[in-house]
Design an enzyme around this catalytic site. Structure first.
Site, PDB file in Angstrom:
ATOM      1  N   CYS A   1     -26.126 148.680  10.752  1.00  6.36           N
ATOM      2  CA  CYS A   1     -27.298 149.026   9.924  1.00  6.36           C
ATOM      3  C   CYS A   1     -27.338 150.511   9.602  1.00  6.36           C
ATOM      4  O   CYS A   1     -27.100 151.359  10.460  1.00  6.36           O
ATOM      5  CB  CYS A   1     -28.579 148.604  10.632  1.00  6.36           C
ATOM      6  SG  CYS A   1     -30.067 148.915   9.666  1.00  6.36           S
TER       7      CYS A   1
ATOM      8  N   ASP B   1     -40.829 136.368  -1.820  1.00  4.88           N
ATOM      9  CA  ASP B   1     -41.572 137.146  -0.834  1.00  4.88           C
ATOM     10  C   ASP B   1     -41.748 136.379   0.450  1.00  4.88           C
ATOM     11  O   ASP B   1     -41.802 135.148   0.440  1.00  4.88           O
ATOM     12  CB  ASP B   1     -42.955 137.505  -1.386  1.00  4.88           C
ATOM     13  CG  ASP B   1     -43.891 136.303  -1.432  1.00  4.88           C
ATOM     14  OD1 ASP B   1     -44.658 136.079  -0.474  1.00  4.88           O
ATOM     15  OD2 ASP B   1     -43.848 135.554  -2.431  1.00  4.88           O
TER      16      ASP B   1
ATOM     17  N   GLN C   1     -45.892 123.806  -9.437  1.00  4.32           N
ATOM     18  CA  GLN C   1     -46.129 123.113  -8.166  1.00  4.32           C
ATOM     19  C   GLN C   1     -45.424 121.756  -8.212  1.00  4.32           C
ATOM     20  O   GLN C   1     -44.503 121.587  -8.976  1.00  4.32           O
ATOM     21  CB  GLN C   1     -47.644 122.973  -7.914  1.00  4.32           C
ATOM     22  CG  GLN C   1     -48.327 124.284  -7.518  1.00  4.32           C
ATOM     23  CD  GLN C   1     -47.981 124.752  -6.108  1.00  4.32           C
ATOM     24  OE1 GLN C   1     -47.309 124.049  -5.342  1.00  4.32           O
ATOM     25  NE2 GLN C   1     -48.410 125.956  -5.763  1.00  4.32           N
TER      26      GLN C   1
ATOM     27  N   ASP D   1     -50.653 137.996  -5.726  1.00  5.10           N
ATOM     28  CA  ASP D   1     -50.736 136.541  -5.865  1.00  5.10           C
ATOM     29  C   ASP D   1     -52.153 136.190  -6.306  1.00  5.10           C
ATOM     30  O   ASP D   1     -53.030 137.039  -6.358  1.00  5.10           O
ATOM     31  CB  ASP D   1     -50.293 135.811  -4.597  1.00  5.10           C
ATOM     32  CG  ASP D   1     -51.277 135.940  -3.465  1.00  5.10           C
ATOM     33  OD1 ASP D   1     -52.380 136.468  -3.676  1.00  5.10           O
ATOM     34  OD2 ASP D   1     -50.954 135.510  -2.358  1.00  5.10           O
ATOM     35  N   SER D   2     -52.373 134.925  -6.661  1.00  2.25           N
ATOM     36  CA  SER D   2     -53.637 134.562  -7.312  1.00  2.25           C
ATOM     37  C   SER D   2     -54.794 134.356  -6.349  1.00  2.25           C
ATOM     38  O   SER D   2     -55.937 134.328  -6.747  1.00  2.25           O
ATOM     39  CB  SER D   2     -53.431 133.273  -8.095  1.00  2.25           C
ATOM     40  OG  SER D   2     -53.204 132.199  -7.197  1.00  2.25           O
ATOM     41  N   GLY D   3     -54.498 134.190  -5.074  1.00  3.71           N
ATOM     42  CA  GLY D   3     -55.533 133.876  -4.102  1.00  3.71           C
ATOM     43  C   GLY D   3     -55.686 132.388  -3.879  1.00  3.71           C
ATOM     44  O   GLY D   3     -56.320 131.955  -2.917  1.00  3.71           O
TER      45      GLY D   3
ATOM     46  N   HIS E   1     -36.998 148.957  10.350  1.00  3.07           N
ATOM     47  CA  HIS E   1     -35.646 148.385  10.444  1.00  3.07           C
ATOM     48  C   HIS E   1     -35.580 147.005   9.774  1.00  3.07           C
ATOM     49  O   HIS E   1     -34.670 146.736   8.985  1.00  3.07           O
ATOM     50  CB  HIS E   1     -35.185 148.285  11.897  1.00  3.07           C
ATOM     51  CG  HIS E   1     -34.012 147.370  12.050  1.00  3.07           C
ATOM     52  ND1 HIS E   1     -32.723 147.758  11.770  1.00  3.07           N
ATOM     53  CD2 HIS E   1     -33.949 146.050  12.361  1.00  3.07           C
ATOM     54  CE1 HIS E   1     -31.909 146.725  11.911  1.00  3.07           C
ATOM     55  NE2 HIS E   1     -32.623 145.676  12.270  1.00  3.07           N
TER      56      HIS E   1
ATOM     57  N   PHE F   1     -53.602 130.170  -2.891  1.00  5.02           N
ATOM     58  CA  PHE F   1     -52.984 129.736  -1.641  1.00  5.02           C
ATOM     59  C   PHE F   1     -53.924 129.939  -0.452  1.00  5.02           C
ATOM     60  O   PHE F   1     -54.120 129.040   0.357  1.00  5.02           O
ATOM     61  CB  PHE F   1     -51.688 130.516  -1.421  1.00  5.02           C
ATOM     62  CG  PHE F   1     -50.951 130.117  -0.187  1.00  5.02           C
ATOM     63  CD1 PHE F   1     -50.036 129.083  -0.218  1.00  5.02           C
ATOM     64  CD2 PHE F   1     -51.169 130.773   1.012  1.00  5.02           C
ATOM     65  CE1 PHE F   1     -49.359 128.699   0.923  1.00  5.02           C
ATOM     66  CE2 PHE F   1     -50.496 130.401   2.158  1.00  5.02           C
ATOM     67  CZ  PHE F   1     -49.586 129.370   2.116  1.00  5.02           C
TER      68      PHE F   1
ATOM     69  N   CYS G   1     -32.052 152.891  13.129  1.00  2.00           N
ATOM     70  CA  CYS G   1     -30.797 152.639  13.835  1.00  2.00           C
ATOM     71  C   CYS G   1     -29.988 153.930  14.017  1.00  2.00           C
ATOM     72  O   CYS G   1     -29.215 154.057  14.963  1.00  2.00           O
ATOM     73  CB  CYS G   1     -29.967 151.587  13.102  1.00  2.00           C
ATOM     74  SG  CYS G   1     -30.708 149.954  13.243  1.00  2.00           S
TER      75      CYS G   1
ATOM     76  N   ASP H   1     -53.675 128.719  -8.968  1.00  4.26           N
ATOM     77  CA  ASP H   1     -53.197 127.336  -8.848  1.00  4.26           C
ATOM     78  C   ASP H   1     -53.779 126.697  -7.599  1.00  4.26           C
ATOM     79  O   ASP H   1     -54.367 127.373  -6.759  1.00  4.26           O
ATOM     80  CB  ASP H   1     -51.668 127.312  -8.762  1.00  4.26           C
ATOM     81  CG  ASP H   1     -51.156 128.004  -7.505  1.00  4.26           C
ATOM     82  OD1 ASP H   1     -51.810 128.981  -7.055  1.00  4.26           O
ATOM     83  OD2 ASP H   1     -50.144 127.566  -6.953  1.00  4.26           O
TER      84      ASP H   1
ATOM     85  N   GLY I   1     -45.150 126.011  -3.135  1.00  4.27           N
ATOM     86  CA  GLY I   1     -45.255 124.723  -2.445  1.00  4.27           C
ATOM     87  C   GLY I   1     -44.042 124.348  -1.625  1.00  4.27           C
ATOM     88  O   GLY I   1     -43.220 125.177  -1.262  1.00  4.27           O
TER      89      GLY I   1
ATOM     90  N   CYS J   1     -30.079 152.104   8.468  1.00  4.89           N
ATOM     91  CA  CYS J   1     -31.470 152.565   8.356  1.00  4.89           C
ATOM     92  C   CYS J   1     -31.727 153.762   9.282  1.00  4.89           C
ATOM     93  O   CYS J   1     -30.969 154.034  10.214  1.00  4.89           O
ATOM     94  CB  CYS J   1     -32.452 151.435   8.617  1.00  4.89           C
ATOM     95  SG  CYS J   1     -32.932 151.172  10.339  1.00  4.89           S
TER      96      CYS J   1
HETATM   97 ZN   LIG Z   1     -31.652 149.506  11.194  1.00  8.89          ZN
END
Ligand SMILES: [Zn+2]
Length: 378
Positions: free
Chosen positions: A326, A288, A212, A92-94, A357, A96, A331, A170, A239, A328
C-alpha cells in the site's frame, strides 16, 4: 455542464472505461464512491478524503434533512462549501432510509441477500410508516415527530443541499419483498420518477433515475426500459441482485443493456472488494458502499493479503507495516502494532488512520479495475 465520455468498451463484458464530467470536476470511471452520510466521511476531514484518492462522495438526503436541516447547508452556500469538498458529490434521494431498513441506519450494506428462500408471503410495507401516492409518512428517529417525504420534497431538499448529482425518490423495497408487492411498488417508483423530473428546477445538477425490480428479471427489465426512456442525466440501480456475485454481474448486465449507453450508471450500496469486478463487468460506472469506513471503525483493515482485524492478539507485537503493497500515508508511517494499540485503546486516531488506509485501498482497487479494462482483461 455534464458529459460522459466512454474511452473504451470491453469486448469480454459490459465493462467500460469512462470520464464523467461535472461542475466540480471529472470522475474517472469505474469509480468507488465513499459514503459521507452527514456531509462527512466519518473520521476524515475533506482534505484527507481527497488525499486518499477519492473522486466522488455520496451524502444522504434523509440524514441531512434531520441534521442539520437543508436550510443550514443552503445558507453555507451548498454542501461543497459547507464541508469543504471541492470535487464531485452526489446525494441519494432518502427513499432508502425512509422506507426499507428502519431508521438511523447508514446506506445499505445489505444489497446482497445473505440467504435465499426466506421470502415472506405477507411482506407489505415496513411498520410505522404509511405510503401514499404523494410519498411516505414516518416518524423522526430523532424526536418522534411526524415527517413526510415524497418525490417533490426529496428534490426540493436535494436542490437546497446542492450536490452535483441527485437521485429520484424511489421506493427501495425490503429484501423480503414479494413479487406482488414489488409489482405495485415498481409502478409507484416509475410515477415518482416522472414527478422528480417535473419538479426539478436547477440546471447545474444531474438527476439520476433509479431502476428497481429486485431479483425479478422481468421486473428489472421493465424498470430499466421505463426509467431508461425518461430524460435523466444518468441512472441509479438499486435493490437486490441475488445471492452471489455472478448473479449480480448478470443482473446488472441485463439492466445496463437496456439503459442508454451514453449516460453514467451508479450502483447503489454495493462495494465490498469482491464486488468491484462484477459491478464493472455488469456495466456499472460508479458504486458506493460504507464498507471501508464501517470496517475501519470496528478495527478491520483491508489489505493486499486480506482483512486484518486489529483487535486480534497477533497484532499487539506486530512492529511491521500494515500493508507493504500500500502506498498510503498511513502505511508509510505506522505499524500494525501501533494501529492495534490505538484501536484497542479506543483512541479516535485509530479510527482516523484505519479509515484513511481503507478508503485509499478501495480507491486503488477501483483504479486497478480501470487498468484491467484499459488492458482488455476485464
Ligand atoms: Zn495503506
Amino acid at each position: 455542464m455534464f458529459s460522459f465520455k466512454i474511452l473504451k468498451k470491453s469486448e469480454k463484458s459490459k465493462a467500460r472505461l469512462g470520464v464523467f464530467s461535472t461542475p466540480h470536476g471529472d470522475i474517472e470511471t469505474p469509480a468507488f464512491v465513499p459514503v459521507a452520510t452527514r456531509a462527512s466521511v466519518r473520521a476524515l476531514p475533506a482534505q484527507a478524503i481527497a488525499d486518499a484518492g477519492s473522486q466522488l462522495l455520496i451524502s444522504n438526503t434523509f440524514h441531512l434533512h434531520l441534521t442539520p436541516g437543508e436550510q443550514v447547508v443552503k445558507e453555507a452556500g451548498g454542501i461543497h462549501r459547507f464541508m469543504n469538498w471541492n470535487k464531485p458529490l452526489m446525494t441519494d434521494s432518502g427513499g432508502f432510509q425512509v422506507l426499507s431498513f428502519g431508521f438511523g441506519r447508514e446506506h445499505s450494506t445489505g444489497a446482497m441477500k445473505e440467504k435465499q428462500g426466506e421470502r415472506s408471503v405477507d411482506e407489505k410495507t415496513p411498520s410505522g410508516i404509511k405510503i401514499t401516492e404523494e410519498g411516505v409518512e414516518f416518524r423522526s428517529p430523532k424526536d418522534g415527530r411526524k415527517l413526510f417525504m415524497g418525490p417533490k420534497e426529496s428534490i426540493r431538499i436535494q436542490e437546497d443541499v446542492g450536490a452535483d448529482i441527485i437521485f429520484a425518490f424511489d421506493e427501495a423495497t425490503s429484501p423480503l419483498t414479494t413479487r406482488e408487492y414489488m409489482r405495485t411498488s415498481l409502478d409507484r417508483t416509475h410515477r415518482w420518477a416522472q414527478v422528480c423530473l417535473d419538479v426539478k428546477t436547477r440546471n447545474d445538477q444531474a438527476l439520476f433515475g433509479i431502476v428497481q425490480g429486485s431479483e425479478f428479471d422481468d421486473l428489472r427489465s421493465e424498470s430499466a426500459t421505463t426509467i431508461g426512456a425518461m430524460p435523466f442525466g444518468g441512472f441509479g440501480i438499486g435493490g437486490e441482485y441475488g445471492i452471489d456475485k455472478e448473479a449480480m454481474a448478470q443482473r446488472l448486465a441485463l439492466v445496463t443493456t437496456l439503459l442508454p449507453e451514453n449516460k453514467p450508471r451508479h450502483v447503489l450500496g454495493v462495494g465490498h472488494p469482491e464486488d468491484f469486478s462484477p459491478v464493472a463487468r455488469g456495466g456499472g460506472d460508479t458504486f458506493d458502499c460504507i464498507t471501508p469506513t464501517h470496517y475501519a471503525r470496528h478495527g478491520t483493515l483491508f489489505t493486499s493479503t486480506g482483512r486484518l482485524n486489529m483487535r486480534n492478539a497477533e497484532y499487539v507485537h506486530a512492529h511491521v507495516p500494515i500493508d507493504t503493497e500500500c502506498s498510503c500515508a498511513v502505511c508509510a508511517s505506522y505499524s500494525r502494532a501501533y494501529l492495534s494499540h490505538l484501536i484497542r485503546a479506543s483512541e479516535p486516531t485509530g479510527m482516523v488512520l484505519a479509515t484513511m488506509h481503507n478508503v485509499h485501498y478501495f480507491n486503488i482497487l477501483a483504479k486497478k479495475v480501470r487498468e484491467q479494462i484499459a488492458l482488455g482483461e476485464l
